[in-house]
Design a protein around this motif. Structure first.
Motif, PDB file in Angstrom:
ATOM      1  N   PRO A  49       0.823  -1.203   0.000  1.00 34.00           N
ATOM      2  CA  PRO A  49       0.000   0.000   0.000  1.00 34.00           C
ATOM      3  C   PRO A  49       0.857   1.253   0.000  1.00 34.00           C
ATOM      4  CG  PRO A  49       0.097  -0.927   2.198  1.00 34.00           C
ATOM      5  CD  PRO A  49       0.819  -1.880   1.283  1.00 34.00           C
ATOM      6  N   GLY A  50       0.247   2.350  -0.407  1.00 35.59           N
ATOM      7  CA  GLY A  50       0.921   3.641  -0.349  1.00 35.59           C
ATOM      8  C   GLY A  50       1.507   4.047  -1.687  1.00 35.59           C
ATOM      9  N   PRO A  51       1.912   5.302  -1.777  1.00 36.90           N
ATOM     10  CA  PRO A  51       2.479   5.789  -3.036  1.00 36.90           C
ATOM     11  C   PRO A  51       3.870   5.210  -3.258  1.00 36.90           C
ATOM     12  CG  PRO A  51       2.612   7.482  -1.366  1.00 36.90           C
ATOM     13  CD  PRO A  51       1.832   6.349  -0.767  1.00 36.90           C
ATOM     14  N   ARG A  52       4.202   5.023  -4.504  1.00 44.46           N
ATOM     15  CA  ARG A  52       5.504   4.488  -4.869  1.00 44.46           C
ATOM     16  C   ARG A  52       6.297   5.549  -5.602  1.00 44.46           C
ATOM     17  NH1 ARG A  52       5.401  -0.976  -7.807  1.00 44.46           N
ATOM     18  NH2 ARG A  52       7.585  -0.537  -7.556  1.00 44.46           N
ATOM     19  N   LEU A  53       7.594   5.479  -5.459  1.00 48.15           N
ATOM     20  CA  LEU A  53       8.459   6.379  -6.211  1.00 48.15           C
ATOM     21  C   LEU A  53       8.481   5.932  -7.663  1.00 48.15           C
ATOM     22  CD1 LEU A  53      11.475   6.706  -3.773  1.00 48.15           C
ATOM     23  CD2 LEU A  53       9.743   8.413  -4.278  1.00 48.15           C
ATOM     24  N   PRO A  54       8.695   6.853  -8.571  1.00 48.29           N
ATOM     25  CA  PRO A  54       8.742   6.441  -9.977  1.00 48.29           C
ATOM     26  C   PRO A  54       9.954   5.541 -10.208  1.00 48.29           C
ATOM     27  CG  PRO A  54       9.428   8.722  -9.740  1.00 48.29           C
ATOM     28  CD  PRO A  54       8.929   8.268  -8.400  1.00 48.29           C
ATOM     29  N   GLY A  55       9.778   4.572 -11.053  1.00 50.17           N
ATOM     30  CA  GLY A  55      10.848   3.642 -11.348  1.00 50.17           C
ATOM     31  C   GLY A  55      11.126   3.566 -12.834  1.00 50.17           C
ATOM     32  N   PRO A  56      11.539   4.670 -13.455  1.00 46.52           N
ATOM     33  CA  PRO A  56      11.785   4.592 -14.893  1.00 46.52           C
ATOM     34  C   PRO A  56      12.976   3.692 -15.187  1.00 46.52           C
ATOM     35  CG  PRO A  56      12.545   6.696 -14.053  1.00 46.52           C
ATOM     36  CD  PRO A  56      11.861   5.988 -12.921  1.00 46.52           C
ATOM     37  N   ARG A  57      12.993   3.135 -16.342  1.00 46.83           N
ATOM     38  CA  ARG A  57      14.113   2.320 -16.774  1.00 46.83           C
ATOM     39  C   ARG A  57      14.759   3.033 -17.952  1.00 46.83           C
ATOM     40  NH1 ARG A  57      15.233   0.577 -12.591  1.00 46.83           N
ATOM     41  NH2 ARG A  57      13.892  -0.876 -11.567  1.00 46.83           N
ATOM     42  N   LEU A  58      15.924   3.629 -17.697  1.00 44.32           N
ATOM     43  CA  LEU A  58      16.629   4.390 -18.714  1.00 44.32           C
ATOM     44  C   LEU A  58      17.614   3.495 -19.446  1.00 44.32           C
ATOM     45  CD1 LEU A  58      17.476   7.499 -16.507  1.00 44.32           C
ATOM     46  CD2 LEU A  58      15.634   7.306 -18.163  1.00 44.32           C
ATOM     47  N   THR A  59      17.784   3.764 -20.715  1.00 42.80           N
ATOM     48  CA  THR A  59      18.824   3.062 -21.468  1.00 42.80           C
ATOM     49  C   THR A  59      20.180   3.617 -21.045  1.00 42.80           C
ATOM     50  OG1 THR A  59      18.747   4.676 -23.252  1.00 42.80           O
ATOM     51  CG2 THR A  59      17.274   2.767 -23.434  1.00 42.80           C
ATOM     52  N   GLY A  60      21.242   3.075 -21.589  1.00 45.28           N
ATOM     53  CA  GLY A  60      22.569   3.594 -21.281  1.00 45.28           C
ATOM     54  C   GLY A  60      22.709   5.037 -21.709  1.00 45.28           C
ATOM     55  N   LEU A  61      22.222   5.353 -22.901  1.00 43.34           N
ATOM     56  CA  LEU A  61      22.267   6.734 -23.384  1.00 43.34           C
ATOM     57  C   LEU A  61      21.362   7.632 -22.551  1.00 43.34           C
ATOM     58  CD1 LEU A  61      23.211   8.791 -25.494  1.00 43.34           C
ATOM     59  CD2 LEU A  61      21.281   8.073 -26.908  1.00 43.34           C
ATOM     60  N   GLY A  62      20.186   7.145 -22.213  1.00 46.46           N
ATOM     61  CA  GLY A  62      19.259   7.938 -21.409  1.00 46.46           C
ATOM     62  C   GLY A  62      19.800   8.227 -20.022  1.00 46.46           C
ATOM     63  N   CYS A  97      24.111  10.085  -8.526  1.00 47.78           N
ATOM     64  CA  CYS A  97      24.719   8.756  -8.681  1.00 47.78           C
ATOM     65  C   CYS A  97      23.739   7.652  -8.293  1.00 47.78           C
ATOM     66  CB  CYS A  97      25.970   8.651  -7.816  1.00 47.78           C
ATOM     67  SG  CYS A  97      27.327   9.668  -8.363  1.00 47.78           S
ATOM     68  N   VAL A  98      23.072   7.842  -7.165  1.00 47.59           N
ATOM     69  CA  VAL A  98      22.137   6.821  -6.686  1.00 47.59           C
ATOM     70  C   VAL A  98      20.967   6.670  -7.662  1.00 47.59           C
ATOM     71  CG1 VAL A  98      20.503   6.267  -4.847  1.00 47.59           C
ATOM     72  CG2 VAL A  98      22.787   7.084  -4.278  1.00 47.59           C
ATOM     73  N   LEU A  99      20.383   7.787  -8.096  1.00 44.16           N
ATOM     74  CA  LEU A  99      19.241   7.714  -9.016  1.00 44.16           C
ATOM     75  C   LEU A  99      19.635   7.112 -10.357  1.00 44.16           C
ATOM     76  CD1 LEU A  99      17.415  11.075  -8.299  1.00 44.16           C
ATOM     77  CD2 LEU A  99      16.724   8.779  -7.634  1.00 44.16           C
ATOM     78  N   THR A 100      20.810   7.471 -10.853  1.00 37.92           N
ATOM     79  CA  THR A 100      21.254   6.895 -12.130  1.00 37.92           C
ATOM     80  C   THR A 100      21.437   5.390 -12.001  1.00 37.92           C
ATOM     81  OG1 THR A 100      22.357   8.972 -12.705  1.00 37.92           O
ATOM     82  CG2 THR A 100      23.017   7.014 -13.912  1.00 37.92           C
ATOM     83  N   ALA A 101      22.036   4.941 -10.904  1.00 39.89           N
ATOM     84  CA  ALA A 101      22.252   3.500 -10.709  1.00 39.89           C
ATOM     85  C   ALA A 101      20.942   2.754 -10.515  1.00 39.89           C
ATOM     86  CB  ALA A 101      23.172   3.273  -9.517  1.00 39.89           C
ATOM     87  N   LEU A 102      19.950   3.393  -9.910  1.00 38.71           N
ATOM     88  CA  LEU A 102      18.660   2.730  -9.691  1.00 38.71           C
ATOM     89  C   LEU A 102      17.783   2.734 -10.929  1.00 38.71           C
ATOM     90  CD1 LEU A 102      17.709   3.988  -6.125  1.00 38.71           C
ATOM     91  CD2 LEU A 102      18.462   1.706  -6.777  1.00 38.71           C
ATOM     92  N   TRP A 103      17.888   3.749 -11.753  1.00 38.65           N
ATOM     93  CA  TRP A 103      16.967   3.907 -12.867  1.00 38.65           C
ATOM     94  C   TRP A 103      17.469   3.330 -14.186  1.00 38.65           C
ATOM     95  CZ3 TRP A 103      15.059   9.621 -12.036  1.00 38.65           C
ATOM     96  CH2 TRP A 103      14.184   9.627 -10.942  1.00 38.65           C
ATOM     97  N   VAL A 104      18.729   2.960 -14.296  1.00 41.58           N
ATOM     98  CA  VAL A 104      19.206   2.374 -15.549  1.00 41.58           C
ATOM     99  C   VAL A 104      18.635   0.961 -15.666  1.00 41.58           C
ATOM    100  CG1 VAL A 104      21.364   1.436 -14.618  1.00 41.58           C
ATOM    101  CG2 VAL A 104      21.248   2.085 -17.002  1.00 41.58           C
TER     102      VAL A 104
END
Length: 178
Positions: A49-62, A97-104
């Motif tokens: 339950p509850g709101p979730r943080l966005p979890g985009p999946r970026l390519t290497g270039l993105g 750094c943390v967001l890039t590592a989580l979202w790739v």
């Protein structure tokens, strides 16, 4: 010699089965997801339950664009609000750094620790001390890289650890499927 077919051609239905339009709706769609999980011995877990943080999946270039543009914007923000404080710039590098590592995405995981030092260096341009033109600005960037190496290595290390943990989980999941 005449060959007899024991199976119908792959593009047509088998004899004796009604066309899909005549089947009941449950037979057309197959079992519900909960039934499929129960048949395979898994129990369906409800979503947390509850709101979730966005979890985009970026390519290497993105992810490279995200980190580079993010560090350029944070460098400009640091210049405007804090007078080009290198410590503030280094602290702001860690969440990028943390967001890039989580979202790739899973297939491009190993690109994150490679692109982060490049993003750090490019983001230093607005923060670098240099009032005498391009060469003075470049000298300020190189000085910033030398004096802020701790933040650079620390952020890259954090991203590397996150990426390695995600990579191990990704490989284990793929092995379990086969």
């Amino acid at each position: 010699m005449e060959q007899h077919r024991t199976r119908p051609p792959k593009d047509g239905p088998r004899r004796g089965t009604p066309p899909p339009a005549q089947l009941p709706p449950q037979a057309r769609r197959g079992p519900a997801p909960a039934e499929r999980g129960a048949r395979q011995g898994r129990v369906a877990r409800p979503a947390p339950p509850g709101p979730r943080l966005p979890g985009p999946r970026l390519t290497g270039l993105g992810s490279g664009l995200f980190s580079t543009v993010g560090m350029l914007l944070l460098g400009c923000l640091d210049q405007l609000l804090f007078g080009a404080s290198m410590t503030v710039y280094g602290v702001l590098f860690l969440p990028v750094c943390v967001l890039t590592a989580l979202w790739v995405r899973g297939g491009d995981l190993l690109t994150a620790p490679v692109i982060l030092p490049i993003a750090f260096a490019l983001g230093l341009f607005p923060v670098a001390d240099g009032n005498g033109g391009l060469l003075a600005r470049l000298m300020g960037v190189f000085t910033g890289l030398a004096t802020q190496a701790g933040w650079l290595y620390g952020g890259t290390l954090v991203a590397g650890v996150i990426v390695l943990v995600r990579r191990v989980r990704w490989v284990r999941r793929r092995r379990r499927r086969t």
